[in-house]
Design a protein around this motif. Sequence first.
Motif, PDB file in Angstrom:
ATOM      1  N   LEU A 114       0.815  -1.216   0.000  1.00 25.13           N
ATOM      2  CA  LEU A 114       0.000   0.000   0.000  1.00 25.13           C
ATOM      3  C   LEU A 114       0.845   1.262   0.000  1.00 25.13           C
ATOM      4  N   ARG A 115       2.114   1.161   0.382  1.00 19.75           N
ATOM      5  CA  ARG A 115       3.003   2.321   0.384  1.00 19.75           C
ATOM      6  C   ARG A 115       3.096   2.943  -1.006  1.00 19.75           C
ATOM      7  N   TYR A 118       2.201   7.175  -2.071  1.00 21.54           N
ATOM      8  CA  TYR A 118       3.057   8.176  -2.720  1.00 21.54           C
ATOM      9  C   TYR A 118       3.541   7.603  -4.048  1.00 21.54           C
ATOM     10  N   PRO A 119       2.736   7.724  -5.113  1.00 22.14           N
ATOM     11  CA  PRO A 119       3.058   7.053  -6.374  1.00 22.14           C
ATOM     12  C   PRO A 119       4.157   7.715  -7.201  1.00 22.14           C
ATOM     13  N   ALA A 148       5.417  13.206 -19.113  1.00 19.57           N
ATOM     14  CA  ALA A 148       4.922  12.247 -18.128  1.00 19.57           C
ATOM     15  C   ALA A 148       6.045  11.858 -17.177  1.00 19.57           C
ATOM     16  N   ILE A 149       5.791  12.027 -15.881  1.00 21.73           N
ATOM     17  CA  ILE A 149       6.726  11.624 -14.829  1.00 21.73           C
ATOM     18  C   ILE A 149       6.146  10.381 -14.165  1.00 21.73           C
ATOM     19  N   GLY A 150       6.905   9.306 -14.111  1.00 18.02           N
ATOM     20  CA  GLY A 150       6.405   8.071 -13.530  1.00 18.02           C
ATOM     21  C   GLY A 150       7.391   7.449 -12.575  1.00 18.02           C
ATOM     22  N   PRO A 151       6.950   6.456 -11.787  1.00 21.57           N
ATOM     23  CA  PRO A 151       7.840   5.820 -10.817  1.00 21.57           C
ATOM     24  C   PRO A 151       8.889   4.931 -11.457  1.00 21.57           C
ATOM     25  N   HIS A 200       5.541  18.383  -2.121  1.00 24.86           N
ATOM     26  CA  HIS A 200       4.077  18.260  -2.100  1.00 24.86           C
ATOM     27  C   HIS A 200       3.641  17.158  -1.151  1.00 24.86           C
ATOM     28  N   TYR A 201       4.310  16.007  -1.205  1.00 21.36           N
ATOM     29  CA  TYR A 201       3.962  14.902  -0.313  1.00 21.36           C
ATOM     30  C   TYR A 201       4.244  15.267   1.148  1.00 21.36           C
TER      31      TYR A 201
END
Length: 369
Positions: free
Chosen positions: A122-123, A127-128, A145-148, A263-264
């Motif tokens: 769930l972590r 914070y994706p 696009a910024i992704g993990p 932001h997080y």
Amino acid sequence: MHTDIPQRPEVEHLAAVSSPHLVTIVLRTTPVTTEAEAARITFGTLTTQAIARLTELGGSPTEIERTAAGLRALHDDAHLWRYLSHSLVVFASPERTINYRLPNELESEWFAGSHFRIVPILRTLTYPHEARVLALSQNAVRLIAIGPDHPGVEVPVPELPSDLLDTFNVEDPGIESHQRRLHSPEGQTPRLLAYTRAVDRAIAPVLRATRVPLILAATQPLAGMFRSITSATEFLDATIDGNPDERTAAELDEAARTILDAHYAAELAADAERFETRRANGKAVTDLTDVARAAVAGAVATLYVDIDAHPVGALDTLTGTVSAESDPGRSLVDQIAAQVLAHGGRVLPLRRGEVPGGGELGAEVRFSV
């Protein structure tokens, strides 16, 4: 780096599984291919320990062997171990074995028993690290696009103007005179506003489809104008300063991640402040027994939990009471989290010391129990 990010329905399904002979393995990994063999060796060790625990708990040797076989097959999957992220989470049962490669750095552990350990996975949903960057100038427009699992990449957007002049369909023969009109004091502002509206209309469907934060990279006056007309709802206040034309997608990615981290952090601080306000009004609890009872009653709107917490006890899912001793093969914190998810609440796994209220668990409740 390669990731497989689960969606909430997948996690809810895993949380609801309750049957013998289940194994969860959480493994810290690395995207560096040359270090994959060490991770695979550790995975084999964790597998051996988990299967030994299933054997101690008892049950069908045939079913336990089927669970072990799925884990061994994953251990032998050379393709998987060539393409990793920062963590690997595996859920194995006699019927199937599934895995997720996650960008979060999780601590290695195993769990064996009658349900899966879902809190670590769930972590990633909390914070994706995903966003879109709009790089906007009079000379160019890009949506990044910024992704993990990847550096910033440009997203093709139908009907997105290529620049200010393209908005007005300017033909080359008259371009110089048109440029003079665009930059004259009486014509610049309305045309810049029309330009930003055209950009906003083009990117709106893309943003609605993803519902991730939008970060603006622009200089004034375009930055202020775009903010004044955009329909984007997930628009962050911070702006990437400087001329975006001078930055590559990778450079915009780096700047955006710094903004996302801030932001997080701000979200977490706001959560903590709201939690204390609600606790003063009787709408938030930190005592383990209170949290458990509220979770079973469907009262928990948001559960905050230390991702490494393993409180002692077992949950009675009918009454919400917590026994003094743990039930072998069941994790109390995962039982509570499963109850919250089943009743439509949020579960936010946090690092030690980040949980509002200062303990291992905290819950904002919809109503008193």
